[in-house]
Every structure is written in structure tokens, then in C-alpha cells.
Design a protein around this motif. Structure first.
Motif, mmCIF file in Angstrom:
data_model
loop_
_atom_site.group_PDB
_atom_site.id
_atom_site.type_symbol
_atom_site.label_atom_id
_atom_site.label_comp_id
_atom_site.label_asym_id
_atom_site.label_seq_id
_atom_site.Cartn_x
_atom_site.Cartn_y
_atom_site.Cartn_z
ATOM 1 N N GLN A 39 -26.018 5.525 -42.450
ATOM 2 C CA GLN A 39 -25.809 5.496 -41.005
ATOM 3 C C GLN A 39 -24.322 5.446 -40.725
ATOM 4 O OE1 GLN A 39 -27.976 2.435 -38.884
ATOM 5 N NE2 GLN A 39 -27.796 3.592 -36.979
ATOM 6 N N ALA A 40 -23.844 6.493 -40.083
ATOM 7 C CA ALA A 40 -22.447 6.563 -39.678
ATOM 8 C C ALA A 40 -22.305 5.976 -38.279
ATOM 9 C CB ALA A 40 -21.958 8.003 -39.710
ATOM 10 N N PRO A 41 -21.121 5.524 -37.899
ATOM 11 C CA PRO A 41 -20.930 4.943 -36.561
ATOM 12 C C PRO A 41 -21.352 5.907 -35.469
ATOM 13 C CG PRO A 41 -19.028 4.500 -37.929
ATOM 14 C CD PRO A 41 -19.897 5.442 -38.709
ATOM 15 N N GLY A 42 -22.185 5.416 -34.553
ATOM 16 C CA GLY A 42 -22.619 6.231 -33.431
ATOM 17 C C GLY A 42 -23.690 7.246 -33.749
ATOM 18 N N LYS A 43 -24.187 7.236 -34.976
ATOM 19 C CA LYS A 43 -25.206 8.208 -35.375
ATOM 20 C C LYS A 43 -26.476 7.503 -35.826
ATOM 21 C CE LYS A 43 -22.079 11.952 -36.718
ATOM 22 N NZ LYS A 43 -21.766 12.951 -37.781
ATOM 23 N N LYS A 87 -17.254 13.936 -49.407
ATOM 24 C CA LYS A 87 -16.576 14.514 -48.254
ATOM 25 C C LYS A 87 -16.392 13.434 -47.194
ATOM 26 C CE LYS A 87 -19.195 18.798 -48.985
ATOM 27 N NZ LYS A 87 -20.137 19.763 -48.352
ATOM 28 N N PRO A 88 -15.442 13.594 -46.292
ATOM 29 C CA PRO A 88 -15.278 12.599 -45.219
ATOM 30 C C PRO A 88 -16.559 12.385 -44.418
ATOM 31 C CG PRO A 88 -13.359 14.003 -45.328
ATOM 32 C CD PRO A 88 -14.356 14.590 -46.289
ATOM 33 N N GLU A 89 -17.364 13.411 -44.261
ATOM 34 C CA GLU A 89 -18.599 13.256 -43.500
ATOM 35 C C GLU A 89 -19.669 12.461 -44.237
ATOM 36 O OE1 GLU A 89 -16.936 16.114 -44.182
ATOM 37 O OE2 GLU A 89 -18.353 17.793 -44.507
ATOM 38 N N ASP A 90 -19.422 12.107 -45.487
ATOM 39 C CA ASP A 90 -20.332 11.210 -46.205
ATOM 40 C C ASP A 90 -20.052 9.742 -45.874
ATOM 41 O OD1 ASP A 90 -19.936 13.375 -49.023
ATOM 42 O OD2 ASP A 90 -21.683 13.256 -47.693
ATOM 43 N N VAL A 118 -19.505 2.997 -47.571
ATOM 44 C CA VAL A 118 -18.826 4.062 -48.307
ATOM 45 C C VAL A 118 -17.868 4.741 -47.339
ATOM 46 C CG1 VAL A 118 -19.097 6.287 -49.459
ATOM 47 C CG2 VAL A 118 -20.700 4.428 -49.938
ATOM 48 N N THR A 119 -16.601 4.782 -47.697
ATOM 49 C CA THR A 119 -15.586 5.434 -46.870
ATOM 50 C C THR A 119 -14.883 6.495 -47.700
ATOM 51 O OG1 THR A 119 -15.240 3.392 -45.609
ATOM 52 C CG2 THR A 119 -13.542 5.094 -45.443
ATOM 53 N N VAL A 120 -14.914 7.722 -47.199
ATOM 54 C CA VAL A 120 -14.270 8.835 -47.881
ATOM 55 C C VAL A 120 -13.079 9.266 -47.031
ATOM 56 C CG1 VAL A 120 -14.545 11.112 -48.908
ATOM 57 C CG2 VAL A 120 -16.499 9.532 -48.788
ATOM 58 N N SER A 121 -11.895 8.993 -47.524
ATOM 59 C CA SER A 121 -10.702 9.260 -46.725
ATOM 60 C C SER A 121 -9.489 9.368 -47.637
ATOM 61 C CB SER A 121 -10.485 8.127 -45.716
ATOM 62 O OG SER A 121 -9.265 8.308 -45.029
#
Length: 122
Positions: A39-43, A87-90, A118-121
């Protein structure tokens, strides 16, 4: 009571890898399928992968096919999610959950862990 505890999250650069672990107690993987969700923020929370009990059939969301691999430990109490080519979207909080079979509906997963970030950056 079935309990699940995730670990292994962290910060990684794009293209990197992480391996998440889901420790299951109160049951074994002979009886419960285990799915990974994120779950990503706002999604909304979305399914990533699932491994069925006994036979160990695996399922993946299209967005992670070819990059993520779900597997079970020999102890029958741990499920792993190997994540490559991140990827950043992960970026998301990743949860594992237990159910009978690998149902399509999140509502059919009876037991959930607290999640690991998990943060991809770069």
C-alpha cells in the motif's frame, strides 16, 4: 491464533534488490496460503504475490512479474519475497497475510502482519 511478522524492508536505490521475510506462527504453510500486498500513500492496498499451501503454486501481479519471486523456507513457517530491479513505484508498505488458498479478494485473508516499509529512491 495465526500471527505474521514481516521484516527486511528498507531504503534501496532504483535497480537494487531487497528480500522480505514473513514469519508465520500458530499455523504452518501446509495449511495456509500466504500473500504479499503493498500500500502506497494515498493508494489502495494491492496484491503483489501469493503462494498456496501444500503444492506451493505461485501467483504474481503483472506489475512485478519477472522481478519478484515468492518462496517458502524449509522450516514451513517463513515466506520470502525476493524483489529485484526495484523501481520508485514499488515504494510502499508491504504486508503479508494468510488465507485458505490464494483468493482474489483481500477480504478473504484472515490474518495480517503489521507491514514493513520499502522505499526505492536515489
Amino acid at each position: 491464533q495465526v500471527q505474521l511478522v514481516e521484516s527486511g524492508g528498507g531504503l534501496v536505490q532504483p535497480g537494487g534488490s531487497l528480500r522480505l521475510s514473513c514469519a508465520v506462527s500458530g499455523s504452518t504453510l501446509d495449511y495456509h496460503a500466504v500473500g504479499w500486498f503493498r500500500q502506497a500513500p494515498g493508494k489502495a492496498r494491492e496484491g503483489v504475490s501469493c503462494i498456496s499451501a501444500s503444492v506451493g503454486s505461485t501467483y504474481y501481479a503483472d506489475s512485478v512479474k519477472g522481478r519478484f519471486t515468492i518462496s517458502r523456507g524449509n522450516d514451513k513457517n517463513t515466506v520470502y519475497l525476493q524483489m529485484n530491479s526495484l523501481k520508485p513505484e514499488d515504494t510502499a508498505v508491504y504486508h503479508c497475510a494468510a488465507a485458505w488458498g490464494c483468493p482474489d479478494s483481500l477480504a478473504e485473508y484472515d490474518y495480517w502482519g503489521q507491514g514493513t516499509q520499502v522505499t526505492v529512491s536515489s
